[in-house]
Design a protein around this motif. Structure first.
Motif, PDB file in Angstrom:
ATOM      1  N   PHE A 316       1.102  -1.578  -0.102  1.00 20.17           N
ATOM      2  CA  PHE A 316      -0.548  -0.174   0.098  1.00 20.17           C
ATOM      3  C   PHE A 316       0.740   1.395  -0.032  1.00 20.17           C
ATOM      4  N   ALA A 317       2.062   1.229   0.692  1.00 16.10           N
ATOM      5  CA  ALA A 317       3.039   2.498   0.431  1.00 16.10           C
ATOM      6  C   ALA A 317       3.065   2.545  -0.824  1.00 16.10           C
ATOM      7  N   THR A 318       3.792   1.540  -1.578  1.00 21.70           N
ATOM      8  CA  THR A 318       4.679   1.743  -3.102  1.00 21.70           C
ATOM      9  C   THR A 318       3.076   2.151  -4.027  1.00 21.70           C
ATOM     10  N   LEU A 319       2.021   1.745  -3.540  1.00 24.25           N
ATOM     11  CA  LEU A 319       0.972   2.437  -4.496  1.00 24.25           C
ATOM     12  C   LEU A 319      -0.112   3.341  -4.015  1.00 24.25           C
ATOM     13  N   LEU A 320       0.543   3.650  -3.313  1.00 22.83           N
ATOM     14  CA  LEU A 320       0.214   5.350  -2.065  1.00 22.83           C
ATOM     15  C   LEU A 320       1.203   6.289  -3.192  1.00 22.83           C
ATOM     16  N   MET A 321       2.507   5.686  -2.884  1.00 23.13           N
ATOM     17  CA  MET A 321       3.240   6.819  -3.628  1.00 23.13           C
ATOM     18  C   MET A 321       3.492   6.823  -4.746  1.00 23.13           C
ATOM     19  N   ASN A 322       2.585   5.301  -6.262  1.00 22.10           N
ATOM     20  CA  ASN A 322       3.146   5.333  -7.482  1.00 22.10           C
ATOM     21  C   ASN A 322       1.758   6.864  -7.543  1.00 22.10           C
ATOM     22  N   ILE A 323       0.808   6.621  -6.760  1.00 22.36           N
ATOM     23  CA  ILE A 323       0.106   8.225  -7.675  1.00 22.36           C
ATOM     24  C   ILE A 323       0.688   9.544  -7.410  1.00 22.36           C
ATOM     25  N   CYS A 324       1.348   9.397  -6.759  1.00 15.98           N
ATOM     26  CA  CYS A 324       2.046  11.686  -6.321  1.00 15.98           C
ATOM     27  C   CYS A 324       2.981  11.600  -7.737  1.00 15.98           C
ATOM     28  N   VAL A 325       3.527   9.862  -8.045  1.00 15.64           N
ATOM     29  CA  VAL A 325       5.101   9.793  -9.025  1.00 15.64           C
ATOM     30  C   VAL A 325       5.117  11.481 -10.454  1.00 15.64           C
ATOM     31  N   PRO A 326       3.399  11.929 -10.428  1.00 17.82           N
ATOM     32  CA  PRO A 326       3.328  13.069 -11.770  1.00 17.82           C
ATOM     33  C   PRO A 326       3.967  14.296 -10.788  1.00 17.82           C
ATOM     34  N   LEU A 327       2.922  14.519  -9.992  1.00 12.43           N
ATOM     35  CA  LEU A 327       3.715  15.209  -9.321  1.00 12.43           C
ATOM     36  C   LEU A 327       5.045  15.950  -8.841  1.00 12.43           C
ATOM     37  N   ILE A 328       5.528  14.374  -8.005  1.00  2.57           N
ATOM     38  CA  ILE A 328       7.192  14.742  -8.422  1.00  2.57           C
ATOM     39  C   ILE A 328       7.776  15.338  -8.266  1.00  2.57           C
ATOM     40  N   ASP A 329       8.008  13.995 -10.599  1.00  5.01           N
ATOM     41  CA  ASP A 329       8.381  14.157 -11.378  1.00  5.01           C
ATOM     42  C   ASP A 329       8.291  15.925 -11.642  1.00  5.01           C
ATOM     43  N   ALA A 330       7.301  16.085 -11.653  1.00  4.59           N
ATOM     44  CA  ALA A 330       7.048  18.236 -11.793  1.00  4.59           C
ATOM     45  C   ALA A 330       8.174  18.654 -11.226  1.00  4.59           C
ATOM     46  N   TYR A 331       7.409  18.731  -9.938  1.00  2.62           N
ATOM     47  CA  TYR A 331       8.558  19.560  -9.244  1.00  2.62           C
ATOM     48  C   TYR A 331       9.818  18.991  -9.049  1.00  2.62           C
ATOM     49  N   THR A 332      10.359  18.926  -9.438  1.00  2.00           N
ATOM     50  CA  THR A 332      11.435  17.983  -8.713  1.00  2.00           C
ATOM     51  C   THR A 332      12.831  18.098 -10.243  1.00  2.00           C
ATOM     52  N   GLN A 333      12.034  18.337 -11.282  1.00  7.04           N
ATOM     53  CA  GLN A 333      12.951  18.278 -12.937  1.00  7.04           C
ATOM     54  C   GLN A 333      13.427  19.833 -13.199  1.00  7.04           C
ATOM     55  N   PRO A 334      14.668  19.330 -12.621  1.00  3.42           N
ATOM     56  CA  PRO A 334      16.667  20.446 -12.549  1.00  3.42           C
ATOM     57  C   PRO A 334      15.578  21.642 -13.923  1.00  3.42           C
ATOM     58  N   LYS A 335      16.170  22.157 -13.293  1.00  3.58           N
ATOM     59  CA  LYS A 335      15.849  23.442 -14.290  1.00  3.58           C
ATOM     60  C   LYS A 335      16.648  23.765 -16.086  1.00  3.58           C
ATOM     61  N   VAL A 336      16.343  24.578 -17.122  1.00  6.10           N
ATOM     62  CA  VAL A 336      16.901  24.261 -18.312  1.00  6.10           C
ATOM     63  C   VAL A 336      17.869  25.373 -18.289  1.00  6.10           C
ATOM     64  N   PHE A 337      19.441  24.332 -18.294  1.00  9.97           N
ATOM     65  CA  PHE A 337      20.554  25.660 -19.093  1.00  9.97           C
ATOM     66  C   PHE A 337      20.153  26.798 -19.424  1.00  9.97           C
ATOM     67  N   GLY A 338      20.270  28.198 -18.941  1.00  4.94           N
ATOM     68  CA  GLY A 338      20.086  29.029 -20.434  1.00  4.94           C
ATOM     69  C   GLY A 338      18.808  29.624 -19.419  1.00  4.94           C
ATOM     70  N   LYS A 339      17.367  28.714 -18.919  1.00  4.54           N
ATOM     71  CA  LYS A 339      16.545  29.248 -19.198  1.00  4.54           C
ATOM     72  C   LYS A 339      16.239  31.145 -18.017  1.00  4.54           C
ATOM     73  N   LYS A 340      15.980  31.927 -18.452  1.00  4.98           N
ATOM     74  CA  LYS A 340      15.483  33.237 -17.836  1.00  4.98           C
ATOM     75  C   LYS A 340      14.572  32.413 -16.796  1.00  4.98           C
ATOM     76  N   GLU A 341      14.703  32.941 -15.337  1.00  6.47           N
ATOM     77  CA  GLU A 341      13.289  32.522 -14.882  1.00  6.47           C
ATOM     78  C   GLU A 341      12.278  34.414 -14.966  1.00  6.47           C
ATOM     79  N   LYS A 342      10.873  34.308 -14.806  1.00  6.33           N
ATOM     80  CA  LYS A 342      10.594  34.908 -14.765  1.00  6.33           C
ATOM     81  C   LYS A 342      10.513  36.144 -14.058  1.00  6.33           C
TER      82      LYS A 342
END
Length: 344
Positions: A316-342
């Motif tokens: 159940f721990a695995t399945l509950l964390m599987n739900i969070c994977v898209p969110l985790i990936d979205a918020y832990t992506q490294p910044k793109v080199f050269g991209k300016k912050e708004k």
């Protein structure tokens, strides 16, 4: 330079080779399982494998996809093995078939097949079985030497397929609760950890026999890391989290909370750390994401084991964390080199 030749490009490893290596890494744990609990697990593994391949072929046929290439990638077989190792070895044949068929058809192909499933198929199959058939999921074999009677291979075969035991033998004489289940039950009866761990079911670190099975899966996990089939981040982060949380509770109250080593070598902690959480399809892709994913899984495993309604919380721990994977990936992506912050 003499002795070195270009280009320095290695041939990519195929999915079938990766899955085959993972299955090979399971063998030490399976061998120890057979040594302590008898050959019944081999029957479950065979049943699950045949069911997985049959259902995989059927689902591919329905979708008009080529059958042979997908059957040869060994992903269905690995799902079958992980599910079979998660349920009692004396489970009736139909229980293994139902769980495996659900894992392959619903958890995998309903979402589009390999690479598209958001949840670990083996853990979905396990969750369906333990919720739907809780009684059948509690008939765990006693380790050799602890049960009143030991069953032969034919006796185990007859029970799995016909539900019959030798004359005069009752199910209670050959089965017992798991070490985690026994611990939880005894604690609810106001027992203390030191007294509970003196029971014959327990060994040096955790359950008699099962602690060695866990050691076998640990050995297989080290092999996978050495072969670079999996990275060390997920298993190390998961086991470290489980160890630290269990250690804190044990230091606070050692009479009611067992040692961290007990949790590491009990239940599905080792097989989960190296073989389940590391599923590349249902785990995060970023380094930070892997740490967060493993931390959450370790925390949930301990909370479910200690305060929840199930003896082991790995699935159940695995399945509950599987739900969070898209969110985790979205918020832990490294910044793109050269991209300016708004700037606001």
């Amino acid at each position: 330079m003499p002795g070195f030749f270009s280009p320095f490009i290695t041939k990519p490893v195929s999915v079938s080779q990766i899955m085959l290596n993972v299955m090979l890494a399971l063998i030490p744990g399976i061998a120890i399982y057979v040594w302590y609990f008898g050959p019944a697990i081999l029957i479950s593994l065979t049943l699950a494998s045949l069911t997985a391949l049959s259902v995989e072929a059927l689902m591919l046929k329905i979708q008009n996809k080529p059958i042979a290439p997908f059957l040869k990638d060994n992903t269905a077989l690995l799902t079958a093995w992980l599910l079979a190792l998660s349920i009692p070895p004396l489970a009736p044949w139909w229980l293994v078939v139902v769980g495996t068929a659900f894992a392959i058809s619903i958890s995998k192909h309903l979402y589009g097949g390999l690479g598209n499933n958001p949840f670990n198929p083996a853990m979905i199959g396990y969750a369906v079985l333990i919720i739907s058939f809780p009684v059948h999921m509690t008939h765990w074999l006693s380790p050799n030497g602890l049960g009143a009677i030991s069953l032969s291979f034919m006796d185990q075969l007859n029970y799995i397929f016909q539900g019959t035991l030798p004359a005069g033998v009752k199910l209670d004489a050959i089965t017992m609760a798991t070490p985690l289940d026994t611990l939880k039950t005894q604690l609810h009866l106001n027992g203390q950890v030191k007294e509970i761990l003196d029971m014959p079911i327990y060994g040096r670190l955790a359950g008699h026999g099962s602690e060695w099975v866990a050691a076998g899966f640990l050995l297989g996990g080290i092999y996978l890391i050495a072969k670079r089939i999996i990275s060390w981040h997920l298993p190390v982060a998961y086991l470290t989290t489980l160890f630290i949380i269990a250690g804190i509770f044990h230091l606070i109250d050692p009479t009611h909370y067992v040692t961290p080593m007990f949790h590491l070598f009990s239940g599905a902690a080792m097989i989960g750390a190296f073989f389940i959480l590391t599923d590349p399809v249902t785990s995060p892709t970023t380094p930070k994401g892997k740490w967060l994913f493993a931390f959450g899984a370790g925390l949930l495993t301990y909370l479910i084991r200690t305060f929840g309604g199930f003896p082991d919380g790995m699935a159940f721990a695995t399945l509950l964390m599987n739900i969070c994977v898209p969110l985790i990936d979205a918020y832990t992506q490294p910044k793109v080199f050269g991209k300016k912050e708004k700037r606001s």
